[in-house]
Design a protein around this motif. Structure first.
Motif, PDB file in Angstrom:
ATOM      1  N   UNK A  17       0.759  -1.156   0.057  1.00 16.22           N
ATOM      2  CA  UNK A  17      -0.123  -0.026  -0.120  1.00 16.22           C
ATOM      3  C   UNK A  17       0.903   1.145  -0.058  1.00 16.22           C
ATOM      4  N   UNK A  18       1.930   1.116   0.719  1.00 19.26           N
ATOM      5  CA  UNK A  18       2.967   2.409   0.729  1.00 19.26           C
ATOM      6  C   UNK A  18       3.579   2.577  -0.642  1.00 19.26           C
ATOM      7  N   UNK A  19       4.038   1.439  -1.209  1.00 22.99           N
ATOM      8  CA  UNK A  19       4.559   1.541  -2.550  1.00 22.99           C
ATOM      9  C   UNK A  19       3.603   2.237  -3.583  1.00 22.99           C
ATOM     10  N   UNK A  20       2.106   1.619  -3.405  1.00 20.84           N
ATOM     11  CA  UNK A  20       1.212   2.223  -4.336  1.00 20.84           C
ATOM     12  C   UNK A  20       1.203   3.853  -4.169  1.00 20.84           C
ATOM     13  N   UNK A  21       0.901   4.448  -2.588  1.00 18.73           N
ATOM     14  CA  UNK A  21       1.144   5.810  -2.604  1.00 18.73           C
ATOM     15  C   UNK A  21       2.480   6.445  -2.902  1.00 18.73           C
ATOM     16  N   UNK A  22       3.633   5.914  -3.262  1.00 19.55           N
ATOM     17  CA  UNK A  22       4.865   6.511  -3.795  1.00 19.55           C
ATOM     18  C   UNK A  22       4.815   6.402  -5.170  1.00 19.55           C
ATOM     19  N   UNK A  23       4.201   5.266  -5.556  1.00 19.38           N
ATOM     20  CA  UNK A  23       3.976   5.223  -7.195  1.00 19.38           C
ATOM     21  C   UNK A  23       2.968   6.231  -7.699  1.00 19.38           C
TER      22      UNK A  23
END
Length: 142
Positions: A17-23
């Motif tokens: 989920x954090x990777x999604x926010x960053x992406x």
């Protein structure tokens, strides 16, 4: 280098989920398109050892497709050009090689760990594999 097509791997974990926010932040800042993929791992060993059927995998694919909907809605609210796919196969190969090469991905964003800590201990993490084998840049989000 400006990234034009970003891939983010999802698995339902907080790190993903954090990777999604960053992406999403990168896609927005760079006016890049975003592909979000959630891969249902097809384990041939499970198939033969435990008799896992095709119906089991198709059931999982259907469940995962529903889990992608909120991610798509969130990205669209930020005016991000997003495509989301549920794939069935080998997570490592699909995320590191097959999907990026087939879709012109120039950046892969992944979390540093996912949901399956047992698999990480036994065969090594998907993230480590992607870092070592991807043909494009990889951003690991902690």
């Amino acid at each position: 280098m400006t990234y034009k097509h970003i891939l983010v791997g999802l698995d339902g974990s907080k790190k993903a989920d954090k990777a999604f926010e960053t992406a999403c932040a990168l896609a927005s800042a760079l006016s890049a398109s975003l592909s979000a993929v959630w891969i249902v791992n097809r384990d041939r060993g499970m198939d033969s050892t435990f008799g896992v059927s095709e119906d089991f995998y198709q059931d999982r694919v259907g469940q995962v497709k529903q889990k992608l909907v909120p991610y798509v809605e969130k990205a669209k609210k930020q005016h991000i050009d997003i495509t989301a796919e549920t794939l069935l196969g080998n997570v490592k190969m699909l995320l590191a090689k097959e999907y990026p090469e087939a879709h012109g991905i120039d950046l892969i964003v992944v979390g540093d760990t996912g949901l399956n800590s047992v698999e990480r201990l036994v065969v090594g993490s998907h993230t480590s594999y992607v870092i070592r084998n991807a043909s494009c840049d990889v951003l690991v989000v902690k």
